[in-house]
Motif scaffolding. Structure first.
Motif, PDB file in Angstrom:
ATOM      1  N   LEU A  22      11.016   0.816  16.120  1.00  0.00           N
ATOM      2  CA  LEU A  22      10.372  -0.563  14.868  1.00  0.00           C
ATOM      3  C   LEU A  22       9.675   0.220  13.838  1.00  0.00           C
ATOM      4  O   LEU A  22      10.176  -0.337  12.587  1.00  0.00           O
ATOM      5  CB  LEU A  22       9.210  -0.595  15.702  1.00  0.00           C
ATOM      6  CG  LEU A  22       9.779  -1.889  17.013  1.00  0.00           C
ATOM      7  CD1 LEU A  22       8.512  -2.565  17.675  1.00  0.00           C
ATOM      8  CD2 LEU A  22      10.654  -2.792  16.866  1.00  0.00           C
ATOM      9  N   GLN A  23       9.188   1.622  14.131  1.00  0.00           N
ATOM     10  CA  GLN A  23       8.594   1.785  12.572  1.00  0.00           C
ATOM     11  C   GLN A  23       9.487   2.477  11.597  1.00  0.00           C
ATOM     12  O   GLN A  23       9.640   2.378  10.343  1.00  0.00           O
ATOM     13  CB  GLN A  23       7.181   3.244  12.947  1.00  0.00           C
ATOM     14  CG  GLN A  23       6.574   3.516  11.801  1.00  0.00           C
ATOM     15  CD  GLN A  23       6.139   2.955  10.791  1.00  0.00           C
ATOM     16  OE1 GLN A  23       5.554   2.090  11.922  1.00  0.00           O
ATOM     17  NE2 GLN A  23       5.539   2.498   9.699  1.00  0.00           N
ATOM     18  N   SER A  24      10.649   1.973  12.447  1.00  0.00           N
ATOM     19  CA  SER A  24      11.910   3.662  11.518  1.00  0.00           C
ATOM     20  C   SER A  24      12.467   2.020  10.422  1.00  0.00           C
ATOM     21  O   SER A  24      12.944   2.399   9.739  1.00  0.00           O
ATOM     22  CB  SER A  24      12.771   3.951  11.590  1.00  0.00           C
ATOM     23  OG  SER A  24      13.526   3.437  13.115  1.00  0.00           O
ATOM     24  N   HIS A  25      12.598   0.764  10.701  1.00  0.00           N
ATOM     25  CA  HIS A  25      13.073  -0.231  10.242  1.00  0.00           C
ATOM     26  C   HIS A  25      12.042  -0.979   9.749  1.00  0.00           C
ATOM     27  O   HIS A  25      12.556  -1.535   8.795  1.00  0.00           O
ATOM     28  CB  HIS A  25      13.308  -1.288  11.481  1.00  0.00           C
ATOM     29  CG  HIS A  25      14.383  -1.149  11.960  1.00  0.00           C
ATOM     30  ND1 HIS A  25      16.118  -0.985  11.536  1.00  0.00           N
ATOM     31  CD2 HIS A  25      14.740  -0.097  13.222  1.00  0.00           C
ATOM     32  CE1 HIS A  25      16.986  -0.125  12.714  1.00  0.00           C
ATOM     33  NE2 HIS A  25      16.368   0.507  13.320  1.00  0.00           N
ATOM     34  N   ILE A  26      11.001  -0.444   9.216  1.00  0.00           N
ATOM     35  CA  ILE A  26       9.942  -1.642   8.736  1.00  0.00           C
ATOM     36  C   ILE A  26       9.740  -1.854   7.142  1.00  0.00           C
ATOM     37  O   ILE A  26       9.607  -2.432   6.702  1.00  0.00           O
ATOM     38  CB  ILE A  26       8.129  -1.339   9.151  1.00  0.00           C
ATOM     39  CG1 ILE A  26       7.323  -2.926   8.473  1.00  0.00           C
ATOM     40  CG2 ILE A  26       7.981  -0.208   8.783  1.00  0.00           C
ATOM     41  CD1 ILE A  26       6.003  -2.686   9.491  1.00  0.00           C
ATOM     42  N   GLU A  27      10.138  -0.291   6.666  1.00  0.00           N
ATOM     43  CA  GLU A  27      10.089  -0.133   5.391  1.00  0.00           C
ATOM     44  C   GLU A  27      10.847  -0.773   4.675  1.00  0.00           C
ATOM     45  O   GLU A  27      10.978  -2.056   3.714  1.00  0.00           O
ATOM     46  CB  GLU A  27      10.153   1.290   4.991  1.00  0.00           C
ATOM     47  CG  GLU A  27      10.360   1.025   3.411  1.00  0.00           C
ATOM     48  CD  GLU A  27      10.118   2.936   3.092  1.00  0.00           C
ATOM     49  OE1 GLU A  27      11.184   3.250   2.012  1.00  0.00           O
ATOM     50  OE2 GLU A  27      10.509   3.611   4.286  1.00  0.00           O
ATOM     51  N   ASP A  28      12.362  -1.010   5.462  1.00  0.00           N
ATOM     52  CA  ASP A  28      13.432  -1.764   5.383  1.00  0.00           C
ATOM     53  C   ASP A  28      13.576  -3.587   5.034  1.00  0.00           C
ATOM     54  O   ASP A  28      14.169  -4.302   4.244  1.00  0.00           O
ATOM     55  CB  ASP A  28      15.073  -1.811   5.712  1.00  0.00           C
ATOM     56  CG  ASP A  28      15.719  -0.228   5.464  1.00  0.00           C
ATOM     57  OD1 ASP A  28      14.644   0.696   3.998  1.00  0.00           O
ATOM     58  OD2 ASP A  28      15.957   0.191   5.758  1.00  0.00           O
ATOM     59  N   TRP A  29      12.843  -3.736   6.098  1.00  0.00           N
ATOM     60  CA  TRP A  29      12.642  -4.956   6.774  1.00  0.00           C
ATOM     61  C   TRP A  29      11.310  -5.985   5.425  1.00  0.00           C
ATOM     62  O   TRP A  29      11.818  -6.713   5.381  1.00  0.00           O
ATOM     63  CB  TRP A  29      11.664  -5.377   7.910  1.00  0.00           C
ATOM     64  CG  TRP A  29      11.433  -6.411   8.305  1.00  0.00           C
ATOM     65  CD1 TRP A  29      12.139  -7.363   9.147  1.00  0.00           C
ATOM     66  CD2 TRP A  29       9.845  -7.022   8.173  1.00  0.00           C
ATOM     67  NE1 TRP A  29      11.187  -8.809   9.711  1.00  0.00           N
ATOM     68  CE2 TRP A  29       9.979  -8.500   8.265  1.00  0.00           C
ATOM     69  CE3 TRP A  29       8.989  -6.632   8.078  1.00  0.00           C
ATOM     70  CZ2 TRP A  29       8.910  -9.073   9.686  1.00  0.00           C
ATOM     71  CZ3 TRP A  29       8.029  -7.245   8.037  1.00  0.00           C
ATOM     72  CH2 TRP A  29       7.356  -8.530   8.452  1.00  0.00           C
ATOM     73  N   GLU A  30      10.483  -4.543   5.112  1.00  0.00           N
ATOM     74  CA  GLU A  30       9.756  -5.802   4.243  1.00  0.00           C
ATOM     75  C   GLU A  30      10.756  -5.625   2.994  1.00  0.00           C
ATOM     76  O   GLU A  30       9.975  -6.480   2.063  1.00  0.00           O
ATOM     77  CB  GLU A  30       8.261  -4.454   4.112  1.00  0.00           C
ATOM     78  CG  GLU A  30       7.469  -4.554   5.729  1.00  0.00           C
ATOM     79  CD  GLU A  30       6.323  -3.255   5.241  1.00  0.00           C
ATOM     80  OE1 GLU A  30       6.431  -2.310   4.202  1.00  0.00           O
ATOM     81  OE2 GLU A  30       5.454  -3.716   5.182  1.00  0.00           O
TER      82      GLU A  30
END
Length: 397
Positions: A22-30
């Protein structure tokens, strides 16, 4: 907003592998919004479910609510209270694989779309398929490949990325990173910085460049300041003027004056007139804005032909002489005001008309613009610039 989950059982806590996914996606998600954000979340959820602990089918189906809550709890709060002092990218095994294979992945997606449709793939369709393709690639990695990626991610986080990655970052984000650093230093510490950078490009060539973003900083800040020797912040040279009967500065004989003195005269002369124009005794002249749009501030009547106003410290001797001689001639022939601004710029960048001022009480209302006479008011009262440290100016009695 919290998401409700309905289940007969209790959801197990997220394990470390799920959290990492999940952490690997949160930057793109934000950074994303709307449908793009939903697609990123779905890709993250699919990847995390594969790594979830064993549970019944119903619990696994509703696991997405747990992931939604995790994203909600871990999104960054937008605040300027404590900005980071240095940029640092969070490297994960997924990001490492993406960095090393991104060009290959994009090419694969384009070929698949072209094969399916027979047409050149649209950019949006490529982006839509990118995250699912990355997830599929991560699932196909064997244990050894995953361990190698994790080890490399740890190295890139705690030491430094490979030279090729550094070169790519310098090319795509280097200037922006320096600009953010310069802005942060100016905002938080009041420091103006000039950066000389040298780095290796992706072909192994040595590149060198200087970065100076000070002209883009807030024009209401102290633009009359400079750095000498890299350690001490001091005001630039100023000049004292005597005032005429209307309170305007008077030019005196300028024979045998040094270039620095003439620059100081121009700086102080324009500062006085700009403050008179806007009615603000402490405002600073927005030199960068004047240089970009001189005609918005000054009528050509008050300048020699084909003359451009620069920040005084950057003026050449010929330009300084031409400007001062022109003002001197206007003052001596009394053809009208020696000089005046036709407009000023407010803090929002809007151009404003000169502030009307009653000459009968103008000096009384602005003690910071002109020195208070000690005995008799006269035209020899010396003007005091408010940005100049106390104790440097005196009034002629």
């Amino acid at each position: 907003m919290a998401w409700t989950k309905r289940s007969r059982g209790v959801q197990p806590r997220l394990n470390d592998r799920e959290t990492t996914a999940l952490q690997s996606h949160i930057e793109d998600w934000e950074k994303a919004s709307g449908k793009e954000r939903q697609l990123i979340f779905k890709a993250a959820a699919r990847e995390a479910k594969v790594l979830a602990p064993k549970m019944d089918k119903e619990l696994l189906k509703e696991r997405k609510y747990t992931y939604q809550q995790w994203f909600h709890n871990h999104k960054k709060v937008q605040t300027n209270s404590k900005a980071p002092t240095k940029p640092k990218k969070k490297w994960t095994a997924r990001r490492v694989i993406e960095e090393e294979r991104k060009a290959e992945i994009l090419q694969q997606i384009r070929e698949e779309i072209e094969e399916e449709t027979g047409e050149k793939p649209a950019h949006k369709e490529v982006l839509r398929r990118y995250q699912p393709t990355m997830t599929a690639i991560m699932h196909r990695l064997d244990k050894k490949e995953l361990q190698e990626a994790e080890a490399k991610a740890d190295k890139w986080m705690n030491q430094a990325p490979d030279a090729a990655v550094q070169a790519k970052t310098a090319r795509k984000k280097g200037e922006k990173m320096v600009k953010n650093f310069a802005k942060e230093m100016f905002t938080q510490a009041g420091m103006r910085v000039f950066v000389l950078g040298s780095w290796m490009d992706e072909k192994g060539g040595l590149l060198t460049s200087g970065f100076d973003f000070n002209e883009q900083l807030d024009h209401d800040q102290d633009q009359d300041a400079t750095l000498l020797g890299g350690t001490r912040r001091v005001p630039k040279p100023y000049h004292e003027f005597k005032l005429d009967h209307s309170g305007s500065p008077m030019l005196l004989e300028m024979d045998d004056l040094s270039l620095e003195t003439k620059k100081a005269m121009i700086r102080s002369f324009l500062t006085i007139h700009y403050r008179t124009c806007c009615g603000k005794p402490k405002v600073l002249v927005p030199w960068s804005d004047i240089m970009k749009g001189q005609s918005r501030f000054i009528s050509s009547t008050y300048l020699p032909d084909d003359t451009k106003i620069l920040e005084p410290s950057k003026m050449l001797r010929t330009d300084a002489n031409a400007i001062l001689d022109f003002w001197w001639d206007r003052q001596e022939t009394q053809v009208g005001p020696t000089f005046k601004f036709k407009a000023w710029m407010d803090e929002k960048g809007r151009m404003c008309s000169p502030v009307a001022k009653d000459e009968s009480d103008g000096d009384a209302d602005d003690e910071s613009t002109s020195a208070r006479p000690t005995r008799k008011p006269s035209a020899t009262t010396t003007l005091s610039l408010t940005s100049i440290p106390k104790g440097r100016l005196s009034s002629t009695k």
